[in-house]
Design an enzyme around this catalytic site. Structure first.
Site, PDB file in Angstrom:
ATOM      1  CB  CYS A   1      -0.899   0.020   1.226  1.00  0.00           C
ATOM      2  SG  CYS A   1      -1.902  -1.450   1.359  1.00  0.00           S
ATOM      3  N   GLY A 107       1.756  -1.869   5.354  1.00  0.00           N
ATOM      4  CA  GLY A 107       2.454  -2.956   6.029  1.00  0.00           C
ATOM      5  C   GLY A 107       1.464  -4.046   6.356  1.00  0.00           C
TER       6      GLY A 107
END
Ligand code: SF4
Ligand code: MG
Length: 466
Positions: A1, A107
């Site tokens: 992301c 993450g």
């Protein structure tokens, strides 16, 4: 992301949209922006698809006023795999006694399932299936008096990889996990401040790079006080994701003071030294193999050419969630430049072999087009282990290298030769002249080595063996 945040600039959401557009390679499923303005309060918008198709519409951007905003581009690694629901799209928002806060997370939290079970037992009501939502609920259960303090409490309970960009009504907040697995940088533009996953997104808005947020650091940013720095976690040696250098980051970004492009070119140079082969043409598998192919050609003296042409209107194939779409995806995205490769011995340079789907299709296409030989050179070591820190690798048994030797993979892919860069060669390419320090590795390289710097506790609970 990808995560991005701005404080101290009028119409901050517009800058966030531009930043997210530059980070689109980090996630293409969906995007979201939250802004704050004293008159309208917190406003948010979440949309499936590309940033440019959603967040450039004046009508939408007008709903996101204020000089403080954060945003997120998503690709699902945890949570509702394959089927992102709009409620899984970040930033997430929480209302606390001292005001609201929004957070965007890059993450993956490796103890998210255990935390979720515990939180649900204690009364939390989850809105999404995302691991990141735990952070909001942990904050809600903290007894600290300020949002940043609650955030510290929450993040101390979280294991795994997190680069977080968050906001309150008055502050922009950035945090990196103690190992600094995922990137996060600080930038400056006029009187404003910026947090971004990568430097390429600072460039797009004309912000100047200030520094990286350090592993284990929390920065609180406000127009009045500027940047305040805290270290809420026990200090540990950092373990930045080496695969960011190989594939994930954009080549025009700077990671740890190194040009990603230059690192990738250097990988190609190392590969040419480690695994030379006689051939007529070096071709990248675009786009991810391009800088390494340039380096390979340079070092070997074999001419470089674009033997495969990429349709610029397709995204990254691995990000397409289902196997079927991925299979088709190769042909939708890549086509062979017949005129160039017919009759030639071709060296194909790609960044990684994961399931082997892409490589098999490409070999087929290249041979159909009349190539005399096909040699694969791969810019990373064999991917034999799944990533639990925010890169979407499939389960271990789907990884070709988990159950095949290099020669078996060569035969399976049907190519004349197949060589991967060594782990030491990769470390040299990222600037570690002595190679990998095996007693205390400088990077996370778990997907290649199987050495997980953070025990993936949810997965271990489910029977995963490291
Ligand atoms: Fe990066 Fe691989 Fe570590 Fe995941 S396992 S963080 S992809 S190096
Ligand atoms: Mg590729």
């Amino acid at each position: 992301c990808g995560v991005f945040g701005v404080i101290g600039l009028a119409d901050a959401a517009n800058f966030v949209a531009l930043g997210l557009h530059a980070l689109q390679h980090r996630g293409q499923e969906a995007g979201g922006i939250v802004s704050y303005d004293p008159v309208t309060g917190f406003q948010s918008a979440r949309r499936f698809g590309y940033v440019r198709d959603n967040f450039t519409k004046a009508s939408l951007m007008e709903t996101l006023p204020g000089s403080l905003a954060i945003g997120h581009v998503r690709y699902s690694t945890a949570g509702s795999k394959g089927q992102t629901a709009i409620r899984d799209v970040q930033p997430f928002f929480g209302e606390f006694s001292m005001g609201g806060a929004a957070i965007a997370h890059n993450g993956n939290i490796t103890n998210a399932e255990a935390l979720r079970r515990e939180l649900i037992e204690h009364g939390s009501i989850f809105q999404s299936s995302s691991d990141s939502e735990c952070i909001i609920h942990l904050m809600a259960r903290s007894f600290q008096k300020t949002i940043p303090e609650r955030m510290k409490d929450a993040l101390r309970r979280v294991e795994g990889a997190f680069s977080v960009v968050a906001m309150t009504r008055t502050k922009l907040i950035g945090v990196r996990d103690p190992l600094g697995v995922r990137p996060l940088v600080l930038g400056r533009i006029g009187d404003g401040w910026v947090l971004s996953s990568e430097t390429c997104a600072l460039d797009i808005i004309g912000a100047e790079f200030v520094r990286e947020v350090a592993p284990g650091e929390m920065v609180l940013i406000s127009p009045e006080k500027g940047v305040e720095s805290f270290h809420p976690f026990e200090r540990r040696a950092s373990r930045f994701c080496i695969f960011e250098h190989v594939y994930f980051s954009r080549p025009d970004s700077i990671l740890g003071g190194r040009s990603v492009y230059e690192t990738r070119r250097q990988i190609g140079i190392e590969l040419a030294r480690e695994a030379p082969v006689e051939a007529d043409l070096v071709c990248p598998v675009p786009d991810s193999g391009t800088p390494a192919a340039i380096g390979f050609s340079h070092e070997s003296g074999i001419p470089y050419g674009m033997g495969i042409i990429r349709n610029q209107y397709m995204g990254r194939t691995f990000i397409e969630p289902t196997e079927q779409i991925r299979n088709m995806g190769v042909r939708l995205k890549l086509n062979v430049n017949r005129a160039l490769i017919a009759g030639k011995r071709i060296i194909l340079v790609d960044d990684s072999v994961v399931r082997g789907t892409t490589s098999r299709k490409i070999r087929e296409m290249i041979l159909d087009a009349g190539a005399a030989e096909v040699h694969f050179r791969i810019a990373s070591p064999p991917t034999a282990w799944p990533c639990f820190y925010g890169v979407d690798t499939p389960q271990r048994d789907k990884l070709l290298a988990s159950h095949m030797s290099e020669d078996e993979m060569r035969d399976y892919l049907g190519v004349d030769s197949l060589k991967f860069i060594s782990l030491d060669g990769l470390y040299r390419a990222v600037g570690e002249v002595e190679g990998r320090n095996n007693r205390c590795p400088q990077y996370c390289d778990a997907c290649f080595s199987g050495e997980y710097p953070v025990a993936p506790s949810d997965m271990i609970q489910k029977g995963f063996q490291t």
